[in-house]
Design a protein around this motif. Structure first.
Motif, PDB file in Angstrom:
ATOM      1  N   LYS A   1       0.830  -1.213   0.000  1.00 41.24           N
ATOM      2  CA  LYS A   1       0.000   0.000   0.000  1.00 41.24           C
ATOM      3  C   LYS A   1       0.863   1.260   0.000  1.00 41.24           C
ATOM      4  CE  LYS A   1      -3.912  -0.050   2.411  1.00 41.24           C
ATOM      5  NZ  LYS A   1      -5.003   0.093   1.417  1.00 41.24           N
ATOM      6  N   HIS A   2       1.980   1.206   0.715  1.00 38.73           N
ATOM      7  CA  HIS A   2       2.882   2.369   0.670  1.00 38.73           C
ATOM      8  C   HIS A   2       3.433   2.565  -0.739  1.00 38.73           C
ATOM      9  CE1 HIS A   2       3.150   3.964   4.719  1.00 38.73           C
ATOM     10  NE2 HIS A   2       3.082   2.731   5.176  1.00 38.73           N
ATOM     11  N   ALA A   3       3.848   1.469  -1.364  1.00 36.18           N
ATOM     12  CA  ALA A   3       4.409   1.577  -2.723  1.00 36.18           C
ATOM     13  C   ALA A   3       3.361   2.144  -3.677  1.00 36.18           C
ATOM     14  CB  ALA A   3       4.896   0.205  -3.203  1.00 36.18           C
ATOM     15  N   LEU A   4       2.124   1.640  -3.553  1.00 32.00           N
ATOM     16  CA  LEU A   4       1.053   2.114  -4.445  1.00 32.00           C
ATOM     17  C   LEU A   4       0.792   3.603  -4.216  1.00 32.00           C
ATOM     18  CD1 LEU A   4      -1.463  -0.873  -4.030  1.00 32.00           C
ATOM     19  CD2 LEU A   4      -0.093  -0.366  -6.065  1.00 32.00           C
ATOM     20  N   ARG A   5       0.646   3.968  -2.962  1.00 29.76           N
ATOM     21  CA  ARG A   5       0.324   5.377  -2.667  1.00 29.76           C
ATOM     22  C   ARG A   5       1.447   6.299  -3.126  1.00 29.76           C
ATOM     23  NH1 ARG A   5      -1.372   7.012   3.322  1.00 29.76           N
ATOM     24  NH2 ARG A   5       0.862   6.832   3.649  1.00 29.76           N
ATOM     25  N   ASP A   6       2.692   5.880  -2.870  1.00 28.71           N
ATOM     26  CA  ASP A   6       3.830   6.712  -3.285  1.00 28.71           C
ATOM     27  C   ASP A   6       3.849   6.911  -4.803  1.00 28.71           C
ATOM     28  OD1 ASP A   6       4.528   6.800  -0.663  1.00 28.71           O
ATOM     29  OD2 ASP A   6       6.253   5.438  -0.821  1.00 28.71           O
ATOM     30  N   ALA A   7       3.356   5.900  -5.531  1.00 31.20           N
ATOM     31  CA  ALA A   7       3.381   5.990  -6.999  1.00 31.20           C
ATOM     32  C   ALA A   7       2.099   6.606  -7.552  1.00 31.20           C
ATOM     33  CB  ALA A   7       3.571   4.592  -7.589  1.00 31.20           C
ATOM     34  N   GLY A   8       1.186   6.978  -6.668  1.00 29.29           N
ATOM     35  CA  GLY A   8      -0.052   7.597  -7.135  1.00 29.29           C
ATOM     36  C   GLY A   8      -1.081   6.603  -7.633  1.00 29.29           C
ATOM     37  N   LEU A   9      -0.918   5.324  -7.305  1.00 24.23           N
ATOM     38  CA  LEU A   9      -1.938   4.334  -7.683  1.00 24.23           C
ATOM     39  C   LEU A   9      -2.959   4.234  -6.533  1.00 24.23           C
ATOM     40  CD1 LEU A   9       0.272   1.604  -9.379  1.00 24.23           C
ATOM     41  CD2 LEU A   9      -1.430   3.073 -10.461  1.00 24.23           C
ATOM     42  N   PRO A  10      -4.240   4.015  -6.890  1.00 27.30           N
ATOM     43  CA  PRO A  10      -5.290   4.096  -5.862  1.00 27.30           C
ATOM     44  C   PRO A  10      -5.339   2.876  -4.954  1.00 27.30           C
ATOM     45  CG  PRO A  10      -6.231   3.504  -7.988  1.00 27.30           C
ATOM     46  CD  PRO A  10      -4.774   3.757  -8.244  1.00 27.30           C
ATOM     47  N   THR A  11      -5.372   3.131  -3.652  1.00 29.61           N
ATOM     48  CA  THR A  11      -5.562   2.063  -2.658  1.00 29.61           C
ATOM     49  C   THR A  11      -6.330   2.704  -1.500  1.00 29.61           C
ATOM     50  OG1 THR A  11      -4.446   0.326  -1.379  1.00 29.61           O
ATOM     51  CG2 THR A  11      -3.320   2.444  -1.471  1.00 29.61           C
ATOM     52  N   PRO A  12      -7.239   1.970  -0.865  1.00 28.83           N
ATOM     53  CA  PRO A  12      -8.041   2.607   0.188  1.00 28.83           C
ATOM     54  C   PRO A  12      -7.155   3.158   1.306  1.00 28.83           C
ATOM     55  CG  PRO A  12      -8.901   0.417  -0.325  1.00 28.83           C
ATOM     56  CD  PRO A  12      -7.607   0.554  -1.063  1.00 28.83           C
ATOM     57  N   ASP A  13      -7.570   4.270   1.856  1.00 29.56           N
ATOM     58  CA  ASP A  13      -6.837   4.884   2.964  1.00 29.56           C
ATOM     59  C   ASP A  13      -6.767   3.879   4.123  1.00 29.56           C
ATOM     60  OD1 ASP A  13      -5.440   6.825   4.234  1.00 29.56           O
ATOM     61  OD2 ASP A  13      -7.157   8.121   4.645  1.00 29.56           O
ATOM     62  N   TRP A  14      -5.706   3.965   4.930  1.00 31.91           N
ATOM     63  CA  TRP A  14      -5.531   2.950   5.976  1.00 31.91           C
ATOM     64  C   TRP A  14      -4.639   3.463   7.100  1.00 31.91           C
ATOM     65  CZ3 TRP A  14      -1.961   3.642   2.205  1.00 31.91           C
ATOM     66  CH2 TRP A  14      -0.610   3.468   2.537  1.00 31.91           C
TER      67      TRP A  14
END
Ligand SMILES: Nc1ncnc2c1ncn2[C@@H]1O[C@H](COP(=O)(O)OP(=O)(O)O)[C@@H](O)[C@H]1O
Ligand SMILES: [Mg+2]
Length: 319
Positions: free
Chosen positions: A100-113
């Protein structure tokens, strides 16, 4: 013909699924003309691999131990080519927090957590922050162990009162837990398959439609009839293309290789949100990646042949 060791079983909670995946892969490899050595993975793994003098390992393990980079690391030491993603991608994908960190850092959508470790509870008083979670995320929340699969240990928390019990359940499966914003919507599995010459293609999307439950649990996932799987999912072309592109971006971002399955929710607003990336998706009769391949005209034997060829091509490139 190649001497292929099929690694299956192991000690994870997903042992039974892995045995089923492994058996099916073994049959396919035999039909493809390979020499097959099935290995139920345990402390004698290295000895058995050496004795068998295999040329390739097909890893049909799911869950901690097999999917998290541990086995991959051993195979690297032995310089034995293996199917699927390498150590780094496996380690990151099998940890939902790192993913989830990798996705968020890259701007890919993942639910907030928010995420907690058990030591934060034991030693840092994390329990006192539970009030703040309500302000940060809104209920309901999904509480899940950071590194399990097959919906094991996943609980919904509808109110703050549900959180302590859900945390206890999730911590019984591992040291790290994710509390994630609940995404009401459609449950999609998007499989990605590597190409022998490099790159990857996205297979038709599978939608899991629960039959009269909130979501499909561990048992219902493998019991035919309790969840309906539709492939290709009925989504319009624009949404299909968007979901598939996001899956491919996630696969590449995490450095996956060979195959992977990206699990997503598409919210009622049509916004896809990535839940996780499975580096070694199930390969059983009811598993989603084989279903998706079939919908793309790739029968199971061809799928297995392709995963093997991609692994061999990678081994040749890096030799
Ligand atoms: N944030 C969420 N919102 C809605 N449903 C969720 C959420 N997280 C998990 N789920 C449900 O639980 C299932 C399993 O969650 P997932 O994160 O993919 O873990 P697992 O590794 O157990 O497959 C999902 O397919 C979905 O049905
Ligand atoms: Mg999942």
């Amino acid at each position: 013909m190649t001497r292929v060791a099929v690694l299956k079983g192991g000690r994870s909670y997903e042992r039974q699924v892995s045995l089923a995946s492994g058996a099916r892969v073994e049959d396919a490899l035999e039909r493809l003309g390979h020499e097959v050595i099935g290995i139920d993975v345990g402390s004698d793994l290295l000895r058995r691999l050496r004795d068998a003098a295999c040329e390739l390992a097909f890893i049909a393990l799911h869950g901690p131990g097999g999917e998290d980079g541990s086995v991959q690391q051993l195979l690297e030491v032995l310089q034995l080519p293996y199917t699927g993603s390498g150590v780094s991608a496996c380690a990151r994908c099998s940890d939902k927090i790192l993913t989830k960190h990798a996705l968020r850092d890259a701007g890919l959508p993942t639910p907030d957590w928010v995420a907690f470790s058990d030591s934060a509870f034991r030693e840092l008083g994390a329990a006192d922050t539970l009030d703040a979670i309500e302000l940060r995320l809104d209920f309901p929340l999904v509480v899940k162990p950071a590194s399990q699969g097959s919906a094991l240990g996943i609980k919904f928390a509808r109110t703050p009162d549900d959180v302590p019990a859900a945390l206890v359940a999730a911590f019984s499966y591992g040291r790290n837990v994710v509390l994630e914003r609940y995404v009401p919507g459609r449950d999609l599995a998007v499989s990605v398959l590597g190409r022998v010459g490099g790159g990857a293609e996205v297979l038709p999307i599978v939608e899991a439609i629960p039959q009269g439950q909130d979501f499909y649990d561990f048992a219902s996932r493998y019991d035919i009839g309790r969840t309906l799987f539709e492939c290709p999912a009925e989504l319009d072309d624009v949404l299909t293309a968007r979901v598939q592109q996001i899956a491919l971006d996630a696969y590449e971002l995490l450095g996956c290789d060979g195959f992977a399955r990206v699990d997503m929710m598409v919210g009622d607003d049509d916004e896809p949100q990535i839940l996780e990336i499975n580096p070694i998706p199930g390969l059983t009769e009811t598993s989603l990646l084989p279903q998706a391949a079939d919908a793309a005209g790739i029968a199971f034997d061809e799928l297995v042949a392709r995963v093997v060829e991609v692994a061999q091509a990678r081994a040749t490139r890096t030799a």
